[in-house]
Motif scaffolding. Structure first.
Motif, PDB file in Angstrom:
ATOM      1  N   GLY A  74     -26.889  45.406  49.684  1.00 58.13           N
ATOM      2  CA  GLY A  74     -27.432  44.661  50.811  1.00 58.13           C
ATOM      3  C   GLY A  74     -27.246  45.486  52.067  1.00 58.13           C
ATOM      4  N   PHE A  75     -27.793  45.007  53.173  1.00 61.35           N
ATOM      5  CA  PHE A  75     -27.592  45.710  54.443  1.00 61.35           C
ATOM      6  C   PHE A  75     -27.655  44.725  55.595  1.00 61.35           C
ATOM      7  N   VAL A  76     -26.898  45.051  56.628  1.00 58.40           N
ATOM      8  CA  VAL A  76     -26.773  44.168  57.788  1.00 58.40           C
ATOM      9  C   VAL A  76     -28.040  44.268  58.633  1.00 58.40           C
ATOM     10  N   VAL A  77     -28.601  43.101  58.998  1.00 57.08           N
ATOM     11  CA  VAL A  77     -29.845  43.053  59.779  1.00 57.08           C
ATOM     12  C   VAL A  77     -29.653  42.418  61.148  1.00 57.08           C
ATOM     13  N   ALA A  78     -28.544  41.700  61.342  1.00 52.52           N
ATOM     14  CA  ALA A  78     -28.214  41.058  62.611  1.00 52.52           C
ATOM     15  C   ALA A  78     -26.734  40.714  62.540  1.00 52.52           C
ATOM     16  N   PRO A  79     -26.081  40.443  63.667  1.00 54.15           N
ATOM     17  CA  PRO A  79     -24.657  40.090  63.617  1.00 54.15           C
ATOM     18  C   PRO A  79     -24.414  38.909  62.673  1.00 54.15           C
ATOM     19  N   GLY A  80     -23.601  39.127  61.655  1.00 56.36           N
ATOM     20  CA  GLY A  80     -23.282  38.062  60.719  1.00 56.36           C
ATOM     21  C   GLY A  80     -24.364  37.752  59.699  1.00 56.36           C
ATOM     22  N   ARG A  81     -25.389  38.605  59.595  1.00 56.71           N
ATOM     23  CA  ARG A  81     -26.479  38.357  58.646  1.00 56.71           C
ATOM     24  C   ARG A  81     -26.826  39.642  57.894  1.00 56.71           C
ATOM     25  N   ALA A  82     -27.054  39.508  56.587  1.00 54.96           N
ATOM     26  CA  ALA A  82     -27.424  40.648  55.753  1.00 54.96           C
ATOM     27  C   ALA A  82     -28.594  40.254  54.861  1.00 54.96           C
ATOM     28  N   LEU A  83     -29.333  41.256  54.418  1.00 56.59           N
ATOM     29  CA  LEU A  83     -30.511  41.052  53.578  1.00 56.59           C
ATOM     30  C   LEU A  83     -30.281  41.701  52.225  1.00 56.59           C
ATOM     31  N   THR A  84     -30.774  41.047  51.168  1.00 58.55           N
ATOM     32  CA  THR A  84     -30.774  41.619  49.825  1.00 58.55           C
ATOM     33  C   THR A  84     -31.941  41.014  49.070  1.00 58.55           C
ATOM     34  N   ASN A  85     -32.004  41.230  47.744  1.00 58.73           N
ATOM     35  CA  ASN A  85     -33.034  40.610  46.918  1.00 58.73           C
ATOM     36  C   ASN A  85     -32.594  39.236  46.427  1.00 58.73           C
ATOM     37  N   HIS A  86     -33.571  38.383  46.187  1.00 55.56           N
ATOM     38  CA  HIS A  86     -33.283  37.088  45.567  1.00 55.56           C
ATOM     39  C   HIS A  86     -32.656  37.280  44.192  1.00 55.56           C
ATOM     40  N   HIS A  87     -33.187  38.231  43.405  1.00 57.49           N
ATOM     41  CA  HIS A  87     -32.679  38.369  42.044  1.00 57.49           C
ATOM     42  C   HIS A  87     -31.258  38.922  41.998  1.00 57.49           C
ATOM     43  N   VAL A  88     -30.762  39.476  43.103  1.00 59.29           N
ATOM     44  CA  VAL A  88     -29.374  39.949  43.151  1.00 59.29           C
ATOM     45  C   VAL A  88     -28.405  38.769  43.198  1.00 59.29           C
ATOM     46  N   ILE A  89     -28.794  37.690  43.880  1.00 63.73           N
ATOM     47  CA  ILE A  89     -27.868  36.563  44.083  1.00 63.73           C
ATOM     48  C   ILE A  89     -28.194  35.367  43.198  1.00 63.73           C
ATOM     49  N   GLU A  90     -29.290  35.413  42.455  1.00 65.46           N
ATOM     50  CA  GLU A  90     -29.686  34.261  41.649  1.00 65.46           C
ATOM     51  C   GLU A  90     -28.670  33.995  40.544  1.00 65.46           C
ATOM     52  N   GLY A  91     -28.256  32.739  40.420  1.00 63.19           N
ATOM     53  CA  GLY A  91     -27.320  32.343  39.373  1.00 63.19           C
ATOM     54  C   GLY A  91     -25.872  32.678  39.651  1.00 63.19           C
ATOM     55  N   CYS A  92     -25.564  33.180  40.849  1.00 61.62           N
ATOM     56  CA  CYS A  92     -24.181  33.539  41.177  1.00 61.62           C
ATOM     57  C   CYS A  92     -23.397  32.303  41.620  1.00 61.62           C
ATOM     58  N   LEU A  93     -22.178  32.163  41.132  1.00 63.63           N
ATOM     59  CA  LEU A  93     -21.302  31.104  41.628  1.00 63.63           C
ATOM     60  C   LEU A  93     -20.666  31.507  42.944  1.00 63.63           C
ATOM     61  N   ALA A  94     -20.608  32.791  43.192  1.00 59.21           N
ATOM     62  CA  ALA A  94     -20.116  33.312  44.464  1.00 59.21           C
ATOM     63  C   ALA A  94     -20.662  34.722  44.632  1.00 59.21           C
ATOM     64  N   VAL A  95     -20.743  35.177  45.870  1.00 61.84           N
ATOM     65  CA  VAL A  95     -21.190  36.540  46.177  1.00 61.84           C
ATOM     66  C   VAL A  95     -20.109  37.209  47.005  1.00 61.84           C
ATOM     67  N   ARG A  96     -19.698  38.382  46.589  1.00 64.70           N
ATOM     68  CA  ARG A  96     -18.686  39.158  47.306  1.00 64.70           C
ATOM     69  C   ARG A  96     -19.329  40.424  47.847  1.00 64.70           C
ATOM     70  N   TYR A  97     -18.863  40.876  49.009  1.00 63.79           N
ATOM     71  CA  TYR A  97     -19.365  42.121  49.583  1.00 63.79           C
ATOM     72  C   TYR A  97     -18.211  43.071  49.863  1.00 63.79           C
ATOM     73  N   ARG A  98     -18.514  44.356  49.899  1.00 65.77           N
ATOM     74  CA  ARG A  98     -17.577  45.383  50.365  1.00 65.77           C
ATOM     75  C   ARG A  98     -18.334  46.261  51.338  1.00 65.77           C
ATOM     76  N   ASN A  99     -17.779  46.471  52.527  1.00 67.84           N
ATOM     77  CA  ASN A  99     -18.471  47.293  53.528  1.00 67.84           C
ATOM     78  C   ASN A  99     -17.966  48.726  53.497  1.00 67.84           C
ATOM     79  N   ALA A 100     -18.476  49.535  54.412  1.00 71.01           N
ATOM     80  CA  ALA A 100     -18.159  50.963  54.424  1.00 71.01           C
ATOM     81  C   ALA A 100     -16.688  51.238  54.695  1.00 71.01           C
TER      82      ALA A 100
END
Length: 275
Positions: A74-100
């Motif tokens: 994913g990538f940050v598009v605005a403060p506190g907001r990131a964009l990714t694909n729908h199919h990346v998060i579909e069916g997830c009970l939770a989503v975790r991120y790791r930044n640079a």
């Protein structure tokens, strides 16, 4: 010869599974596959939704087993907001991120759209600086582009990977006007990552690649570097529909790929779909 019913079986989504980069099942295809074929992950053939309207909000539920089902970018598009694909998060009970910086945390799915295959995430404002989008709507065939993401996590480098290529065509498979065809190499795990021009501006979102095995079975020839990205104009429309206004910039002087990579590095996120 009518090609449309064959298209879903010819695409491979780019969300990498926990075991050797095997993708989790994507959304149902928009067109049925051939009766004798079992379709692969169909990231670029989502279930149809109302044209121009984002899907219903899909808040990420808490909990889960703590097991990683698949990974993406994913990538940050605005403060506190990131964009990714729908199919990346579909069916997830939770989503975790790791930044640079190596900081890990929870991301909440604000909303997603199966048809265009995009999802909006909420995360802490300090997760990374927003990437700018290119103001110009039209790109040209042969224009240089760059991808930055996390392909085949656990098999290749644990850090981000940079690849370069060109805009090959101004439409995707089956003349899909929402996508670009690109020659920059991508692999499972690149899903949701930014497609950048050589100034470092977002011009698309990586979404899928051609299923070379299926094409070889049909034609006897193995296609090379046939990959797809959602156009930045589609991403901008999705974000604006959800009250996010990314920064727009004009096309600037091209830079070396390593310089672009260093610039965008703090803004790109490694995502894990938890089950």
């Amino acid at each position: 010869m009518r090609l449309i019913p064959l298209l879903p079986a010819l695409l491979i989504g780019l969300a990498a599974g926990a075991a050797l980069g095997q993708g989790k099942p994507g959304p149902a295809p928009a067109f049925p596959p051939l009766p004798t074929q079992k379709p692969p992950a169909l990231a670029a053939a989502p279930v149809p939704a109302a044209p121009g309207k984002p899907g219903a909000p899909a808040p990420t539920p808490p909990g889960g087993s703590g097991r990683t089902l698949s990974t993406g970018t994913g990538f940050v598009v605005a403060p506190g907001r990131a964009l990714t694909n729908h199919h990346v998060i579909e069916g997830c009970l939770a989503v975790r991120y790791r930044n640079a910086a190596g900081t890990e945390g929870a991301a909440r799915v604000v909303t997603s759209d199966r048809e265009v295959d995009l999802a909006l995430l909420e995360l802490p404002a300090e997760a990374g600086p927003p990437l700018p989008f290119r103001r110009e709507a039209n790109l040209r065939r042969g224009e240089g582009v760059l991808t930055y993401g996390f392909p085949l996590a656990g098999l290749l480098s644990s850090g981000p990977t940079l690849t370069t290529g060109e805009i090959s065509a101004l439409a995707g498979l089956g003349d899909n006007q929402r996508q670009f065809q690109i020659s920059a190499p991508v692999q499972p795990g690149n899903s949701g990552g930014p497609l950048l021009d050589m100034s470092g501006n977002v011009v698309g979102v990586i979404v899928s690649k051609l299923n070379a095995q299926r094409i070889a079975q049909r034609t006897g020839d193995i296609p090379q570097n046939v990959n797809f990205a959602v156009k930045h104009t589609e991403a901008l429309a999705f974000l604006r529909a959800n009250r996010v206004e990314p920064r727009l910039v004009d096309r600037a002087q091209p830079r070396a790929a390593d310089e672009v990579g260093e610039t965008v590095h703090p803004s790109v996120l490694f995502l894990r779909c938890m089950g």
